[in-house]
Design a protein around this motif. Structure first.
Motif, PDB file in Angstrom:
ATOM      1  N   GLY A  55       3.267  21.331  98.731  1.00  0.00           N
ATOM      2  CA  GLY A  55       2.719  21.611 100.055  1.00  0.00           C
ATOM      3  C   GLY A  55       3.234  22.930 100.610  1.00  0.00           C
ATOM      4  O   GLY A  55       4.012  23.644  99.967  1.00  0.00           O
ATOM      5  N   PRO A  56       2.814  23.284 101.826  1.00  0.00           N
ATOM      6  CA  PRO A  56       3.268  24.538 102.441  1.00  0.00           C
ATOM      7  C   PRO A  56       4.783  24.550 102.631  1.00  0.00           C
ATOM      8  O   PRO A  56       5.418  23.506 102.768  1.00  0.00           O
ATOM      9  CB  PRO A  56       2.546  24.555 103.796  1.00  0.00           C
ATOM     10  N   ALA A  57       5.352  25.723 102.650  1.00  0.00           N
ATOM     11  CA  ALA A  57       6.796  25.872 102.815  1.00  0.00           C
ATOM     12  C   ALA A  57       7.216  25.474 104.227  1.00  0.00           C
ATOM     13  O   ALA A  57       6.466  25.651 105.192  1.00  0.00           O
ATOM     14  CB  ALA A  57       7.209  27.313 102.536  1.00  0.00           C
ATOM     15  N   HIS A  58       8.415  24.944 104.346  1.00  0.00           N
ATOM     16  CA  HIS A  58       8.908  24.499 105.652  1.00  0.00           C
ATOM     17  C   HIS A  58       9.022  25.648 106.641  1.00  0.00           C
ATOM     18  O   HIS A  58       8.822  25.467 107.845  1.00  0.00           O
ATOM     19  CB  HIS A  58      10.265  23.807 105.490  1.00  0.00           C
ATOM     20  N   LYS A  65      12.369  30.947 110.872  1.00  0.00           N
ATOM     21  CA  LYS A  65      13.489  31.752 110.388  1.00  0.00           C
ATOM     22  C   LYS A  65      13.371  33.154 110.991  1.00  0.00           C
ATOM     23  O   LYS A  65      12.845  34.077 110.361  1.00  0.00           O
ATOM     24  CB  LYS A  65      13.468  31.832 108.857  1.00  0.00           C
ATOM     25  N   PRO A  66      13.837  33.339 112.216  1.00  0.00           N
ATOM     26  CA  PRO A  66      13.662  34.645 112.878  1.00  0.00           C
ATOM     27  C   PRO A  66      14.339  35.793 112.143  1.00  0.00           C
ATOM     28  O   PRO A  66      13.805  36.908 112.109  1.00  0.00           O
ATOM     29  CB  PRO A  66      14.274  34.421 114.270  1.00  0.00           C
ATOM     30  N   GLU A  67      15.506  35.550 111.541  1.00  0.00           N
ATOM     31  CA  GLU A  67      16.186  36.621 110.817  1.00  0.00           C
ATOM     32  C   GLU A  67      15.415  37.005 109.557  1.00  0.00           C
ATOM     33  O   GLU A  67      15.346  38.178 109.184  1.00  0.00           O
ATOM     34  CB  GLU A  67      17.609  36.188 110.461  1.00  0.00           C
ATOM     35  N   LEU A  68      14.834  36.008 108.900  1.00  0.00           N
ATOM     36  CA  LEU A  68      14.029  36.288 107.715  1.00  0.00           C
ATOM     37  C   LEU A  68      12.800  37.106 108.090  1.00  0.00           C
ATOM     38  O   LEU A  68      12.415  38.038 107.377  1.00  0.00           O
ATOM     39  CB  LEU A  68      13.613  34.977 107.048  1.00  0.00           C
ATOM     40  N   THR A  69      12.194  36.769 109.217  1.00  0.00           N
ATOM     41  CA  THR A  69      11.035  37.531 109.689  1.00  0.00           C
ATOM     42  C   THR A  69      11.438  38.956 110.061  1.00  0.00           C
ATOM     43  O   THR A  69      10.706  39.916 109.785  1.00  0.00           O
ATOM     44  CB  THR A  69      10.405  36.827 110.905  1.00  0.00           C
ATOM     45  N   GLY A  73      10.320  42.139 103.918  1.00  0.00           N
ATOM     46  CA  GLY A  73       9.925  43.358 103.219  1.00  0.00           C
ATOM     47  C   GLY A  73      11.080  44.204 102.746  1.00  0.00           C
ATOM     48  O   GLY A  73      10.888  45.150 101.969  1.00  0.00           O
ATOM     49  N   THR A  74      12.299  43.883 103.178  1.00  0.00           N
ATOM     50  CA  THR A  74      13.478  44.633 102.744  1.00  0.00           C
ATOM     51  C   THR A  74      14.169  43.904 101.599  1.00  0.00           C
ATOM     52  O   THR A  74      13.901  42.733 101.328  1.00  0.00           O
ATOM     53  CB  THR A  74      14.465  44.815 103.913  1.00  0.00           C
ATOM     54  N   LYS A  90      14.053  40.868  94.800  1.00  0.00           N
ATOM     55  CA  LYS A  90      15.039  40.825  95.878  1.00  0.00           C
ATOM     56  C   LYS A  90      14.384  41.049  97.234  1.00  0.00           C
ATOM     57  O   LYS A  90      15.062  41.102  98.253  1.00  0.00           O
ATOM     58  CB  LYS A  90      16.125  41.871  95.644  1.00  0.00           C
ATOM     59  N   LYS A  91      13.054  41.184  97.254  1.00  0.00           N
ATOM     60  CA  LYS A  91      12.348  41.405  98.505  1.00  0.00           C
ATOM     61  C   LYS A  91      12.324  40.127  99.344  1.00  0.00           C
ATOM     62  O   LYS A  91      11.997  39.047  98.852  1.00  0.00           O
ATOM     63  CB  LYS A  91      10.910  41.850  98.235  1.00  0.00           C
ATOM     64  N   LEU A  92      12.681  40.248 100.604  1.00  0.00           N
ATOM     65  CA  LEU A  92      12.609  39.125 101.528  1.00  0.00           C
ATOM     66  C   LEU A  92      11.183  38.984 102.047  1.00  0.00           C
ATOM     67  O   LEU A  92      10.491  39.978 102.272  1.00  0.00           O
ATOM     68  CB  LEU A  92      13.570  39.341 102.701  1.00  0.00           C
ATOM     69  N   LEU A  93      10.752  37.752 102.239  1.00  0.00           N
ATOM     70  CA  LEU A  93       9.393  37.496 102.704  1.00  0.00           C
ATOM     71  C   LEU A  93       9.441  36.505 103.859  1.00  0.00           C
ATOM     72  O   LEU A  93       9.715  35.322 103.671  1.00  0.00           O
ATOM     73  CB  LEU A  93       8.525  36.938 101.571  1.00  0.00           C
ATOM     74  N   GLY A  94       9.202  37.001 105.044  1.00  0.00           N
ATOM     75  CA  GLY A  94       9.163  36.147 106.222  1.00  0.00           C
ATOM     76  C   GLY A  94       7.807  35.490 106.396  1.00  0.00           C
ATOM     77  O   GLY A  94       6.818  35.885 105.771  1.00  0.00           O
TER      78      GLY A  94
END
Length: 219
Positions: A55-58, A65-69, A73-74, A90-94
């Motif tokens: 299913g969709p991610a939590h 996840k405000p810090e992830l958002t 992209g970094t 290693k790219k973060l995806l918010g």
């Protein structure tokens, strides 16, 4: 001994009307689905667990996840243990979805859940559960059985039936509705009775005929 005698013996055993021989050295364990007295007064009569494998991610639904958002992209600056090297990044995806507080409780939910937001004061959202395992099988066993990566343990449904019993002695107490697309990772292990008697294993209700296997006598 005819089938009628066997049936009568079973009925007498259920009502504890059979004669008991004297001096039995070891009491044989007895398992059934008769309702058990709960330690605390229960408010629920049944439990429906929706295990939405795939299913969709939590973080896109109920867990902002405000810090992830913020850093989406970094590159992640810490160390990463890759499970799939060929897909490593290693790219973060918010989450691309917006979150907003709802109800008197102020629980944040994604814009993907407008109807759930209307009843958010009537539900409980748990965000503290986690596991250190990356693999699907290990994490799923942890979810259902409480111990990561260990086979042969009863799952939650088996424990509930063992501890509380069932209102009906003629129908399965623990039912499993599988996805028409196929079984989840680990298959029947997800509703296994583990080291308990098979009485406490989940009974699968299939999306096609025969709905329940092995009910008809072989031809």
């Amino acid at each position: 001994m005819g089938i009628g005698t066997v049936a009568l013996a079973w009925l007498l055993q259920q009502d504890q009307l059979l004669a008991r021989p004297k001096n039995i050295p070891i009491k044989q364990p007895h398992f059934d689905l008769t309702p058990k007295a709960a330690q605390f007064a229960p408010q629920a009569k049944a439990m429906i667990s929706l295990f939405q494998h795939g299913g969709p991610a939590h973080m896109d639904l109920t867990d902002p996840k405000p810090e992830l958002t913020k850093y989406s992209g970094t590159d992640f600056k810490g160390d990463i243990q890759y499970s799939f090297v060929q897909q490593a990044s290693k790219k973060l995806l918010g989450s691309p979805w917006k979150f907003q507080k709802h109800g008197e409780c102020g629980t944040e939910l994604s814009e993907l859940l407008p109807h759930l937001a209307e009843i958010v004061d009537d539900i409980c959202v748990v965000r503290s559960m986690h596991t250190g395992a990356n693999g699907h099988e290990v994490s799923i066993r942890y979810f259902h059985g409480g111990i990561p990566g260990v086979l042969g343990r009863p799952n939650l449904g088996s424990w509930l039936v063992y501890g509380l019993g069932s209102e009906s002695q003629n129908l399965p107490a623990y039912m499993v509705l599988t996805d028409p697309g196929g079984l989840p990772v680990d298959g029947v292990t997800n509703w296994s009775n583990g080291f308990m008697p098979s009485l406490f294993q989940g009974t699968v209700l299939r999306p096609r005929e025969p709905r329940i296997l092995n009910l008809d006598a072989p031809a």
